[in-house]
Structure formats: C-alpha cells, structure tokens
Design a protein around this motif. Structure first.
Motif, PDB file in Angstrom:
ATOM      1  N   ALA A  77       1.244  -0.702   0.616  1.00  0.00           N
ATOM      2  CA  ALA A  77       0.197  -0.012  -0.397  1.00  0.00           C
ATOM      3  C   ALA A  77       1.028   1.507   0.369  1.00  0.00           C
ATOM      4  CB  ALA A  77      -0.832   0.017   1.163  1.00  0.00           C
ATOM      5  N   LEU A  78       0.352   2.280  -0.914  1.00  0.00           N
ATOM      6  CA  LEU A  78       1.156   3.491  -1.286  1.00  0.00           C
ATOM      7  C   LEU A  78       1.649   3.850   0.709  1.00  0.00           C
ATOM      8  CD1 LEU A  78       2.130   6.005  -2.137  1.00  0.00           C
ATOM      9  CD2 LEU A  78      -0.344   6.533  -1.584  1.00  0.00           C
ATOM     10  N   ARG A  79       1.144   4.313   1.929  1.00  0.00           N
ATOM     11  CA  ARG A  79       1.229   3.912   2.978  1.00  0.00           C
ATOM     12  C   ARG A  79       2.101   3.153   3.436  1.00  0.00           C
ATOM     13  NH1 ARG A  79       0.386   0.469   6.895  1.00  0.00           N
ATOM     14  NH2 ARG A  79      -1.671  -0.382   5.627  1.00  0.00           N
ATOM     15  N   GLU A  80       3.066   1.714   2.976  1.00  0.00           N
ATOM     16  CA  GLU A  80       3.495   1.432   3.915  1.00  0.00           C
ATOM     17  C   GLU A  80       4.980   1.815   2.918  1.00  0.00           C
ATOM     18  OE1 GLU A  80       2.449  -3.378   4.301  1.00  0.00           O
ATOM     19  OE2 GLU A  80       1.397  -2.646   2.359  1.00  0.00           O
ATOM     20  N   LYS A 112       1.238  13.377   6.824  1.00  0.00           N
ATOM     21  CA  LYS A 112      -0.840  12.973   7.152  1.00  0.00           C
ATOM     22  C   LYS A 112      -1.733  13.800   6.742  1.00  0.00           C
ATOM     23  CE  LYS A 112      -1.426  14.371  12.205  1.00  0.00           C
ATOM     24  NZ  LYS A 112      -0.991  14.878  13.832  1.00  0.00           N
ATOM     25  N   ASN A 113      -1.088  15.578   6.294  1.00  0.00           N
ATOM     26  CA  ASN A 113      -1.905  16.095   6.211  1.00  0.00           C
ATOM     27  C   ASN A 113      -2.523  16.461   4.753  1.00  0.00           C
ATOM     28  OD1 ASN A 113      -1.947  17.797   9.054  1.00  0.00           O
ATOM     29  ND2 ASN A 113      -0.396  17.686   8.463  1.00  0.00           N
ATOM     30  N   TYR A 114      -1.639  15.420   3.580  1.00  0.00           N
ATOM     31  CA  TYR A 114      -2.357  15.530   2.475  1.00  0.00           C
ATOM     32  C   TYR A 114      -2.090  13.914   1.896  1.00  0.00           C
ATOM     33  CZ  TYR A 114      -1.014  20.513   2.723  1.00  0.00           C
ATOM     34  OH  TYR A 114      -1.185  21.409   3.586  1.00  0.00           O
ATOM     35  N   LEU A 115      -1.389  13.335   1.434  1.00  0.00           N
ATOM     36  CA  LEU A 115      -1.626  11.741   1.272  1.00  0.00           C
ATOM     37  C   LEU A 115      -2.582  11.061   1.970  1.00  0.00           C
ATOM     38  CD1 LEU A 115       2.592  10.986   0.309  1.00  0.00           C
ATOM     39  CD2 LEU A 115       0.995  12.041  -1.386  1.00  0.00           C
ATOM     40  N   SER A 116      -2.594  11.245   2.834  1.00  0.00           N
ATOM     41  CA  SER A 116      -3.052  10.361   3.538  1.00  0.00           C
ATOM     42  C   SER A 116      -5.357  11.000   4.054  1.00  0.00           C
ATOM     43  CB  SER A 116      -3.342  10.038   4.960  1.00  0.00           C
ATOM     44  OG  SER A 116      -3.018  11.093   5.402  1.00  0.00           O
ATOM     45  N   ARG A 117      -5.456  11.871   2.972  1.00  0.00           N
ATOM     46  CA  ARG A 117      -6.605  12.297   3.002  1.00  0.00           C
ATOM     47  C   ARG A 117      -7.903  11.966   2.376  1.00  0.00           C
ATOM     48  NH1 ARG A 117      -8.049  18.459   3.121  1.00  0.00           N
ATOM     49  NH2 ARG A 117      -5.895  18.803   4.278  1.00  0.00           N
ATOM     50  N   GLN A 118      -8.839  11.492   2.438  1.00  0.00           N
ATOM     51  CA  GLN A 118      -9.444  10.264   2.421  1.00  0.00           C
ATOM     52  C   GLN A 118     -10.712  11.897   2.304  1.00  0.00           C
ATOM     53  OE1 GLN A 118     -11.352   7.313   4.460  1.00  0.00           O
ATOM     54  NE2 GLN A 118      -9.684   6.997   5.816  1.00  0.00           N
ATOM     55  N   PHE A 119     -11.975  11.478   0.634  1.00  0.00           N
ATOM     56  CA  PHE A 119     -12.191  12.388   0.306  1.00  0.00           C
ATOM     57  C   PHE A 119     -13.741  11.249   0.019  1.00  0.00           C
ATOM     58  CE2 PHE A 119      -8.318  14.101  -0.695  1.00  0.00           C
ATOM     59  CZ  PHE A 119      -8.805  15.342  -0.295  1.00  0.00           C
ATOM     60  N   GLU A 120     -14.272  10.891   0.848  1.00  0.00           N
ATOM     61  CA  GLU A 120     -15.715  10.439   0.199  1.00  0.00           C
ATOM     62  C   GLU A 120     -15.217   8.672   0.347  1.00  0.00           C
ATOM     63  OE1 GLU A 120     -18.077  12.124  -1.574  1.00  0.00           O
ATOM     64  OE2 GLU A 120     -18.843  13.889  -0.188  1.00  0.00           O
ATOM     65  N   ILE A 129       0.163   0.386  -4.612  1.00  0.00           N
ATOM     66  CA  ILE A 129       1.126   1.140  -6.147  1.00  0.00           C
ATOM     67  C   ILE A 129       0.772   0.314  -7.037  1.00  0.00           C
ATOM     68  CG2 ILE A 129       2.672   2.016  -4.093  1.00  0.00           C
ATOM     69  CD1 ILE A 129       4.519  -0.095  -4.752  1.00  0.00           C
ATOM     70  N   THR A 130       0.409  -0.627  -7.132  1.00  0.00           N
ATOM     71  CA  THR A 130       0.481  -1.481  -8.230  1.00  0.00           C
ATOM     72  C   THR A 130      -1.095  -0.968  -9.514  1.00  0.00           C
ATOM     73  OG1 THR A 130       0.010  -3.331  -7.289  1.00  0.00           O
ATOM     74  CG2 THR A 130       2.334  -3.007  -8.057  1.00  0.00           C
ATOM     75  N   GLU A 131      -1.815  -0.651  -8.653  1.00  0.00           N
ATOM     76  CA  GLU A 131      -3.303  -0.406  -8.905  1.00  0.00           C
ATOM     77  C   GLU A 131      -3.262   1.044  -8.692  1.00  0.00           C
ATOM     78  OE1 GLU A 131      -5.696  -1.458  -5.910  1.00  0.00           O
ATOM     79  OE2 GLU A 131      -5.376  -4.335  -6.269  1.00  0.00           O
ATOM     80  N   ILE A 132      -2.443   1.759  -7.882  1.00  0.00           N
ATOM     81  CA  ILE A 132      -2.418   3.297  -8.691  1.00  0.00           C
ATOM     82  C   ILE A 132      -2.117   4.140  -9.815  1.00  0.00           C
ATOM     83  CG2 ILE A 132      -1.711   6.364  -7.343  1.00  0.00           C
ATOM     84  CD1 ILE A 132      -1.369   4.746  -5.286  1.00  0.00           C
ATOM     85  N   THR A 133      -3.211   4.334 -10.568  1.00  0.00           N
ATOM     86  CA  THR A 133      -3.417   4.845 -12.769  1.00  0.00           C
ATOM     87  C   THR A 133      -2.952   6.197 -12.293  1.00  0.00           C
ATOM     88  OG1 THR A 133      -5.632   5.105 -12.761  1.00  0.00           O
ATOM     89  CG2 THR A 133      -4.516   3.272 -12.431  1.00  0.00           C
ATOM     90  N   ARG A 134      -2.328   6.906 -13.513  1.00  0.00           N
ATOM     91  CA  ARG A 134      -2.558   8.529 -13.759  1.00  0.00           C
ATOM     92  C   ARG A 134      -3.601   9.155 -13.235  1.00  0.00           C
ATOM     93  NH1 ARG A 134       0.621   8.580 -19.126  1.00  0.00           N
ATOM     94  NH2 ARG A 134       2.339   6.987 -18.726  1.00  0.00           N
ATOM     95  N   ALA A 135      -4.707   8.268 -13.610  1.00  0.00           N
ATOM     96  CA  ALA A 135      -6.135   9.164 -12.963  1.00  0.00           C
ATOM     97  C   ALA A 135      -6.139   9.166 -11.996  1.00  0.00           C
ATOM     98  CB  ALA A 135      -7.425   8.627 -13.688  1.00  0.00           C
ATOM     99  N   ASP A 136      -5.755   8.238 -11.104  1.00  0.00           N
ATOM    100  CA  ASP A 136      -6.371   7.833  -9.453  1.00  0.00           C
ATOM    101  C   ASP A 136      -5.463   9.317  -8.255  1.00  0.00           C
ATOM    102  OD1 ASP A 136      -7.529   6.079  -8.839  1.00  0.00           O
ATOM    103  OD2 ASP A 136      -6.160   4.368  -9.493  1.00  0.00           O
TER     104      ASP A 136
END
Length: 451
Positions: A77-80, A112-120, A129-136
């Motif tokens: 995961a990106l977090r890791e 903490k304040n930007y990369l991990s922000r949740q939006f609905e 990281i293998t699933e994150i696309t340019r669109a994401d």
C-alpha cells in the motif's frame, strides 16, 4: 503432414528477429517479463522461445501472468511505501544521503495532512502502488487542490485597544510600557473603538506541490525496484508552484525592527540582514566563529530547530553552506558591544544569541520577533525575509550572482536568484540613471528633425 508451427517469426531491418503469436484471438509480440520489447539474434533462438511458450500455455502456464501475480504479491500500500521511504534502514530511497530530521518531520507532515486525506471513500494512501493509475493521482491532486482556499485571520494582541486605535489614527504613542491616561481619554471620547488587524492565510498550494513531489519520489523508487511499469505522477508543473515573491525590508524598517526587539536580539536582526546567513546558522554562532581581526563569521554548523533533538547542532544544509562570511567593518563594533553585554561566558563554545535565561533560540523561541513586527504593522515580514533583504542589498551594491551564491551558502546560481528582488526605490534610482541616455536620444531625434 507437417504440423503447423506455433507463432510467426520475421526478420527486422536491424537484422534481428521478432517473434509473434496469437493468444485468445489477439496477435501479440513476444516481450520480456518486465514488459519490454524482445528480439532475438537468430531465427533458431526465436523458434526455441516460441516452442517453449507453446508448451507452457498448453499446460495452463502463462509466464506473463505469473510475473504480474508475483509483482502484485510483492506490492505494498502507498502508506507502507511512505513508511519505508522515511526509514533509513529500509533502503527504499535512491540516494545514500540520509534525510535530515527536519526533512523527516516535514515528510511526515505532508503524509499525514495531504497524502492520507480521505475524500468520500477515495483514499490514495490505502491503495496498492501497483493499482494506482495516472487518473487516481490526478483525482487526488484535484481534490486536494479544491481544499486550498486563501483567507485571513485576526491577529491576536495583548496591546491595549486605545494603543491600537492611536496607531490606526497616526497618533504618536509608545509601543509598550505604561499607557498615557490622556490617550485613553481620547480613545473613550472617540467611542472606544476596537481596531482589529488581520493577516493573510496561505492557501496551502505550496504544501500540495511538496506532497506531490514526495509522492513522485516514492513511485520512482517503486519503478526502480521493478514493482510498477511507469510512474503515474505525470501532472505537468504540479511539483513546481509559483511562490509569491517575498517582501524585503527597507533600511528604515530594519532600523525600526532592531530598535523594537529586546536589546539582546538587536544584533541578530542586523546580522541577518547584512550577512545573508540562515537563521539556524545565525543562532548557532559561537564565540569561536567570530574573527575580529579579519572581520569574518565562520559557518560550520546550524542550530537544530527543536529542543528535544538529541544534539544541539546539525550539519549545514549543503556542502556549500560551510563557508566564511565577511562582516561589514562598521558592524564589528556592534558585535563587540553585544559580546560584552550578553555573552558573559568566555568559553569559545558559548552561543552568541540566547534567551534571557541563557537558552538556545530554537524554533518557537522567537516571540520577541513576532511582537516587534506586529507593533510596527510589519506582520507580513518573516525573519527569513531578512536573508532576502541582505541578498538584494548586496546585489544593489554590485555583487554578482556568484558572489551572492557564495555569501549565502547556496549550491546553485538558480537558488541564489530566488533571493533577488526589486523595489520601488531601486526602480527610481534606475530610472534616474537612464536620464543621460534619454536626453542624448531625444537630442538626436531633434537633430534629425532639423536636418
């Protein structure tokens, strides 16, 4: 009857051979397991590869799908990956140079304040990281940018409201000390108005750019490790925000600030402006760094920002920061006076600037600066802007970019140019200097008219 061979082989203009085959009705060219074009030196090599691929597919083994599954099993995961990037023992960075503690704190803040922000329900941080696309990445960037709104906040002050009112009316009054009773009466007669001051709040757009740059660096490591095929961070200009130009102080403002701060800090304001050294370098100066004979300051370390750090001093920001800075001759007397009054310890390691209790001036111990600039209505001015001021003054007095780069301890000329600013006063001087050329040109024009 001769059995039809699996796949086709053709000779390329380069003299090498390309192998192709059909899978599920779709023709595909042979590629490496990391999905790069693959060619063969001879026809036999290409045929041997196709024969082995046919055997594997007949057994239900697709080496390409196996490789994809292997990469997915090794994915994080990106977090890791962020945690690994910040861990010096993980080897998840592309440089051997360790991160400074302040940089780690900054990256933790961005995470903490930007990369991990949740939006609905959408959270880039928990995705593989293998699933994150340019669109994401574009979606995250657009959502995070939408929350960057500029504004203003009220400046809280302990000053008597009559003093604030007097300043707004241009009535001369002391900035501190016992307030004059007559002034209070005049304020009451005016209706006892409450004058509020506000300061601009940053939108956070610069922090978003820094977060994007961190995200791109993390994906670059994953790309180097072979976990992803391409970096999804492809937003043009997203990591290069347009910084608002920092203000520079006039000589009158410098004098007012030096007068307004407590006397033990007066020299720090003057030195910051006329030596262009960083505040961490300034407050890390010791007796041994001052050479009265040659009138120089030696920069060999900087004061850490936090009192809870295990060491008081850390290495300078860059190798170029290790330098000797020349002091203007007229400043040496002010330095000697400061040493006599406020640096009573004769030890060469004694700090030049401390609090009244003898403590180092770590981050958060500059309330004296905040108070002084607010009393002078200079809330927009940061202590770091004195460094900008020093570089601009040096340029106005004939310094070259290389001179400025060396004086400020910057590793590139591009970094030095960030600290150069124009001013209305300089514009007037420049305009006045052009007068002879203008007169000469106008005279030539008039002569041509006559002829």
């Amino acid at each position: 009857m001769k059995r039809k061979q699996f796949g086709t082989i053709r000779k390329l203009a380069s003299g090498k051979y390309q192998a192709r085959y059909f899978l599920d009705g779709v023709q595909q060219s042979v590629r490496t397991l990391d999905d790069k074009p693959m060619t063969f030196a001879t026809y036999d090599q290409a045929r041997k590869f196709l024969n082995q691929l046919e055997l594997d597919l007949d057994k239900g083994i697709n080496p390409y799908e196996i490789e994809k599954s292997r990469k997915k099993s090794q994915s994080y995961a990106l977090r890791e990956r962020v945690e690994m990037y910040l861990d010096p023992a993980s080897g998840a960075r592309l440089t051997h140079k360790p991160l400074a503690r302040s940089t780690v704190r900054n990256y933790e803040h961005l995470s903490k304040n930007y990369l991990s922000r949740q939006f609905e329900g959408f959270c880039l941080f928990e995705m593989s990281i293998t699933e994150i696309t340019r669109a994401d990445v574009r979606k995250w960037h657009q959502l995070i940018q939408s929350q960057c709104v500029s504004g203003q906040s009220e400046i809280k002050t302990k000053a008597h409201p009559a003093r604030n009112w007097a300043r707004s009316q241009g009535i001369p009054t002391a900035m501190h000390g016992r307030i004059d009773r007559e002034l209070v009466n005049r304020w009451i007669d005016a209706g006892a108005p409450i004058i509020k001051s506000y300061r601009k709040q940053n939108s956070g757009i610069v922090q978003v750019a820094k977060a994007y740059t961190l995200l791109k660096a993390i994906f670059n490591v994953a790309l180097e490790d072979g976990l992803i095929e391409s970096n999804p961070c492809r937003i043009k200009g997203a990591g290069q925000p347009k910084h608002p130009e920092r203000p520079i102080a006039t000589l009158d403002q410098l004098a007012a600030l030096a007068h307004e701060v407590p006397e033990r800090y007066k020299l720090s304001v003057i030195l910051a402006a006329f030596t262009s050294i960083r505040s961490s370098e300034l407050f890390g100066l010791q007796r041994k760094h001052i050479n009265p004979l040659h009138r120089t300051l030696k920069i060999e370390h900087q004061l850490t920002q936090y009192a809870n750090d295990p060491e008081m001093f850390i290495a300078p920001k860059t190798e170029s920061s290790l330098r000797t800075v020349q002091i203007p001759d007229d400043l040496m007397g002010a330095i000697n006076e400061h040493l006599e009054k406020f640096v009573l310890d004769p030890n060469p390691d004694a700090l030049i600037f401390t609090t009244s209790n003898g403590l180092p001036l770590y981050k958060g111990r500059k309330s004296w600066w905040v108070t002084a600039k607010r009393r002078l209505n200079l809330d927009h001015l940061h202590f770091h802007d004195l460094r900008h001021t020093g570089q601009s003054l040096a340029l106005a007095n004939g310094a070259s970019i290389k001179d400025l780069q060396r004086r400020a301890g910057q590793s590139t000329a591009q970094a030095a140019q960030i600290y150069l600013h124009g001013s209305a006063e300089r514009d007037q001087i420049i305009a006045a200097s052009l007068n002879p050329d203008v007169s000469k040109t106008l005279n030539l024009i008039n002569q041509k008219k006559v002829s």
